[in-house]
Structure formats: C-alpha cells, structure tokens
Design an enzyme around this catalytic site. Structure first.
Site, mmCIF file in Angstrom:
data_model
loop_
_atom_site.group_PDB
_atom_site.id
_atom_site.type_symbol
_atom_site.label_atom_id
_atom_site.label_comp_id
_atom_site.label_asym_id
_atom_site.label_seq_id
_atom_site.Cartn_x
_atom_site.Cartn_y
_atom_site.Cartn_z
ATOM 1 N N ARG A 35 -75.911 -104.361 19.167
ATOM 2 C CA ARG A 35 -76.693 -103.486 20.060
ATOM 3 C C ARG A 35 -75.828 -102.875 21.156
ATOM 4 O O ARG A 35 -76.083 -101.749 21.589
ATOM 5 C CB ARG A 35 -77.844 -104.275 20.676
ATOM 6 C CG ARG A 35 -78.928 -104.529 19.655
ATOM 7 C CD ARG A 35 -80.021 -105.366 20.237
ATOM 8 N NE ARG A 35 -81.141 -105.442 19.325
ATOM 9 C CZ ARG A 35 -82.039 -106.411 19.323
ATOM 10 N NH1 ARG A 35 -81.930 -107.405 20.181
ATOM 11 N NH2 ARG A 35 -83.029 -106.401 18.468
ATOM 12 N N LYS A 198 -96.956 -110.860 4.069
ATOM 13 C CA LYS A 198 -98.404 -110.638 4.045
ATOM 14 C C LYS A 198 -98.817 -109.183 3.964
ATOM 15 O O LYS A 198 -98.205 -108.316 4.574
ATOM 16 C CB LYS A 198 -99.003 -111.227 5.327
ATOM 17 C CG LYS A 198 -98.919 -112.731 5.377
ATOM 18 C CD LYS A 198 -99.623 -113.220 6.596
ATOM 19 C CE LYS A 198 -99.804 -114.722 6.532
ATOM 20 N NZ LYS A 198 -100.470 -115.216 7.735
ATOM 21 N N GLY A 354 -87.282 -105.477 10.649
ATOM 22 C CA GLY A 354 -87.227 -106.934 10.512
ATOM 23 C C GLY A 354 -86.379 -107.486 9.388
ATOM 24 O O GLY A 354 -85.171 -107.272 9.326
ATOM 25 N N GLY A 377 -89.541 -104.198 15.536
ATOM 26 C CA GLY A 377 -90.945 -103.912 15.854
ATOM 27 C C GLY A 377 -91.180 -102.425 16.072
ATOM 28 O O GLY A 377 -92.209 -101.881 15.652
HETATM 29 P P1 AMP Z 1 -92.278 -109.919 6.743
HETATM 30 O O1 AMP Z 1 -91.820 -110.428 8.094
HETATM 31 O O2 AMP Z 1 -93.732 -109.740 6.606
HETATM 32 O O3 AMP Z 1 -91.459 -108.738 6.280
HETATM 33 O O4 AMP Z 1 -91.979 -111.098 5.728
HETATM 34 C C1 AMP Z 1 -90.701 -111.576 5.462
HETATM 35 C C2 AMP Z 1 -90.830 -112.933 4.891
HETATM 36 O O5 AMP Z 1 -91.555 -112.878 3.699
HETATM 37 C C3 AMP Z 1 -89.511 -113.576 4.571
HETATM 38 O O6 AMP Z 1 -89.282 -114.635 5.452
HETATM 39 C C4 AMP Z 1 -89.689 -114.061 3.134
HETATM 40 O O7 AMP Z 1 -89.252 -115.389 2.941
HETATM 41 C C5 AMP Z 1 -91.188 -113.996 2.945
HETATM 42 N N1 AMP Z 1 -91.561 -113.854 1.535
HETATM 43 C C6 AMP Z 1 -91.100 -112.967 0.645
HETATM 44 N N2 AMP Z 1 -91.614 -113.190 -0.562
HETATM 45 C C7 AMP Z 1 -92.424 -114.260 -0.464
HETATM 46 C C8 AMP Z 1 -93.233 -114.990 -1.383
HETATM 47 N N3 AMP Z 1 -93.300 -114.632 -2.661
HETATM 48 N N4 AMP Z 1 -93.932 -116.024 -0.904
HETATM 49 C C9 AMP Z 1 -93.850 -116.379 0.387
HETATM 50 N N5 AMP Z 1 -93.122 -115.738 1.299
HETATM 51 C C10 AMP Z 1 -92.405 -114.689 0.883
#
Ligand code: AMP
Length: 396
Positions: A35, A198, A354, A377
């Site tokens: 940064r 999610k 992220g 973010g």
């Molecule tokens: P996000 O912050 O929503 O982009 O989510 C990222 C996270 O999703 C990472 O830490 C991954 O380990 C998790 N992730 C990716 N694929 C899966 C999966 N099939 N089941 C559970 N967690 C997952």
C-alpha cells in the site's frame, strides 16, 4: 476524471489521504508495504511539480485513542527510504505541532500525520474534525481506494472544504479506470467469475453484473446453493437454504438477459473439512451424504478454461474452492492459470475483492493478470454498483 495531472501543484501543500494501513509484526516492522509503494507515484509527482505533501492515513482499528501499536510513526523510516528524502512526523493529526509543521512546509518537503483514527471523529465523519484537518493543505487529494467506501472525515467529508481544489491520486484513478474497463466494456465477451463462500455476500454483485456481462462463472461454496436449487443432491456441502429461491431467480434472470451461467459440473468432495480428509470426485448434482464439496473438479476446470479463453474481458472475484488448504486449491489454481493464459492472448483481466487477490498472490499470478485491485471492501461495493463516498466527494 480530475486527477493530480489536471491541477496546479507548484508551491502548493497537497493534503493527501493515503491508505498506509499496512500489516505490522510483533516488532512493529512492516510485513507488506504494497500500500505504501502504491502511493509513491502520486507523492513523487506532487513533489516533482514543486509542491509539498501532507500525508494522512489510518492504521489498524484503535478503539480508545492513541495506542503505540497503531502509531504511524512506525512507518516513517520505511517511507523516507522509499521516497529517498526526509519525512517529518506530527504525533497528533490536529495538534499544535502538526499545524506548525504543515504551515511551514517548503516545496519538496513531506509531513506524515499521526493515525487519524486516534480520534473517533474520523470514522463518525465529523465536520469540525474534517475542517481542522483541511487546514493542513491548499489542495486535497484522495488516493486511498481501500477506504473509498467509507464516508469518514478524511475520505469524504473533508472534500467540501476544497471546492475546485481537489483531485484523485493515481491509485484512485487507476482503480476507477480499470473497473470501468470491465463494467463499461465495449469489447465482448465479458466474463465475471464469482466465487467465495456464500451466495448472500455476493448477491448484490451478481445482480449488478448481470446486465454487464455475457458469461457468469459461479464457483466456490456458493455453487452448492445453486446446485441444490436446480434439484441436485449436495451432501453436507455449504448451503444457504433460505436463498434457494433467490438462486433460481438469478438463473432465470440471467437467461432472460442472455447471460450464459456456468456452474460447476463436478465437485471434489471430502468427508471432513480438513486437508487430511478422504476425498472423492462426483457430479456436483450427486454428492453422497456425509460428503462436502470443497473444490471444483477437473471437468469443471476444463470447462471454465474454455469459457475464459474466448473472453475478451475478465473479472475474477472469489476463489472456487477452499484454496487455503492445498488439497482443495487445484480448482482455484487452474482458474488463475486460465485467466493468465487469456490475458497473454490479449484479454483484459481484473482480480478484485478480498480472497481472490490473496489467491492470486499465493499462486504468484498477480503479476501476470492485467490489474489487481488494492481495495477489498471498496472494490466489492463498487462492483455492487454503489456510489463510493470517497469518489463522489471528489466528483461533486
Ligand atoms: P468470500 O470471502 O466470500 O470470497 O469467500 C472466500 C472463502 O470461501 C475462502 O476462505 C474459501 O476457503 C471459501 N470457500 C471456497 N469454496 C468453498 C467451499 N466449497 N466450501 C466452503 N468454503 C469455501
């Protein structure tokens, strides 16, 4: 877009909001200076044009006023080395000493103010606090994309004290320009890859992107909610049952807007959420009870690659598996490699938001894509189509 290239910098004190929120170790040494390095072109340009610079930033999340571990004093030495010149420091961003120093700055000189968040007024967007900060500069420059989604005193509120004398620094300008290349691309096909844990955290992004893309690749934990919504058996994979209808609705909307949605075909499943678990590969619609999908399978990687190689513009947000565990990182690695290949073939690729940035860095792909966003973010909110206060305040 008004950048520092369009304003007169000579003999001016430029008050720059930077993002020096860098990670420090227990010895208070900087462990990643990305940064800081990112803002050097903005600072150098102003100094080269005969201006002086007052830098303000936050560091960490101090709760109750000043705390040594959150002091920006710890970065002075490194910043001075990067700029190859002395950096003055004021240990209270609106203290008497700070104003004395900023008012007597000579062209070519640099002053860093202490952590803005030692004052709760910063995050509250307090007008009086912003007015005090504004006294440090003749011009206001915002170069902190990482906090552009916050209406804080130094990121947005302060801009009103600089009518006609405010501009974006190069970090901000680059972020806006590169996201624009995806969101307003004339070249087609445009492909967005949305992964991560999610559906709920990516819903707004997907909905905002649908009218702007030709292909939507969905992977990661969220893919299992879509698979279940389509009538699949997903074992104990991550699922948001309350969003099954929403997932079906998205698929329908995509169809109406002629967006091709690419869901995983096969899934790498484990009998526990562990790198040492037993694994098997199945159709994503036929995962056995007691097994959870933690990565996409090889057929899916092949299919994603085909889509990416015919894309001209690519946005990647979110890993397609639990890439932190080596056993479940292959899908994300393959995806990254396919994006690099497409980029080498002339496609524009942006990695933003992220965990996909972390994954790109972990697999050393970050230098081989067109652009990696610096703001987690902020980038997410930008992709959701929200107006970022830090951007709006300069454009006002
Ligand atoms: P996000 O912050 O929503 O982009 O989510 C990222 C996270 O999703 C990472 O830490 C991954 O380990 C998790 N992730 C990716 N694929 C899966 C999966 N099939 N089941 C559970 N967690 C997952």
């Amino acid at each position: 877009m008004i950048t520092i290239d369009q304003i007169d910098l000579k003999n001016k004190r430029a008050l720059i909001r930077v993002d020096f929120n860098v990670p420090l170790n227990d010895l208070l040494e900087i462990t990643d200076d990305t940064r800081i390095v990112a803002t050097l072109p903005t600072i150098s340009k102003i100094l080269e044009e005969g201006g002086s610079v007052v830098l303000m930033s936050h560091l960490g999340r101090p709760k109750n006023g000043p705390e040594d571990k959150f002091s920006l004093r710890h970065i002075v030495k490194h910043l001075a080395q990067c700029l190859d010149r002395e950096v003055q420091f004021a240990d209270d961003c609106i203290g008497e000493e700070a104003f004395k120093r900023s008012s007597s700055l000579q062209p070519g000189q640099v002053l860093l103010l202490e952590n803005l968040r030692f004052y709760p007024e910063e995050e509250k967007g307090d007008l009086d606090f912003a007015a005090k900060l504004a006294k440090h500069g003749d011009l206001y420059v915002n170069d902190a994309f990482g906090t552009a989604h916050r209406a804080h005193a130094s990121t947005a509120i302060i801009a009103q004290f600089f009518p006609g004398k405010k501009a974006f620094g190069y970090v901000m300008a680059q972020e806006i320009e590169n996201v624009g290349k995806v969101l307003h691309s004339k070249e087609k096909p445009v492909t967005a890859i949305i992964g991560g844990a999610k559906v709920s955290s990516k819903l707004s992004i997907i909905e905002n992107l649908l009218p702007k893309v030709n292909h939507l690749i969905i992977g990661g934990g969220m893919a299992y909610t879509f698979a279940k919504a389509k009538g699949g058996k997903i074992g104990s994979s991550l699922v948001e049952d309350d969003l099954l209808d929403k997932a079906s609705e998205i698929l329908l909307k995509a169809k109406k807007q002629s967006v091709e949605v690419h869901l995983p075909i096969d899934s790498l499943n484990a009998d526990a959420f562990s790198n040492d678990a037993n694994t098997e590969i199945t159709d994503i619609m036929a995962i056995n009870d007691g097994w959870m999908g933690l990565d996409v399978g090889p057929e899916t990687s092949k299919m994603f690659k085909e889509v990416l190689l015919k894309s001209r513009v690519i946005l990647w947000n979110g890993p397609v598996g639990v890439f932190e565990m080596p056993r479940f990182s292959q899908g994300t690695k393959d995806l990254g490699a396919a994006i690099v290949l497409a980029t080498e073939g002339g496609a524009f690729s942006l990695v933003g938001g992220g965990d996909s940035v972390a994954a790109a860095k972990q697999f050393e792909l970050d230098e081989r894509v067109s652009y990696v966003s610096t703001g987690g973010g902020a980038m997410l909110e930008y992709l959701e189509g929200k107006v970022l206060p830090g951007i709006a305040a300069i454009l006002d």
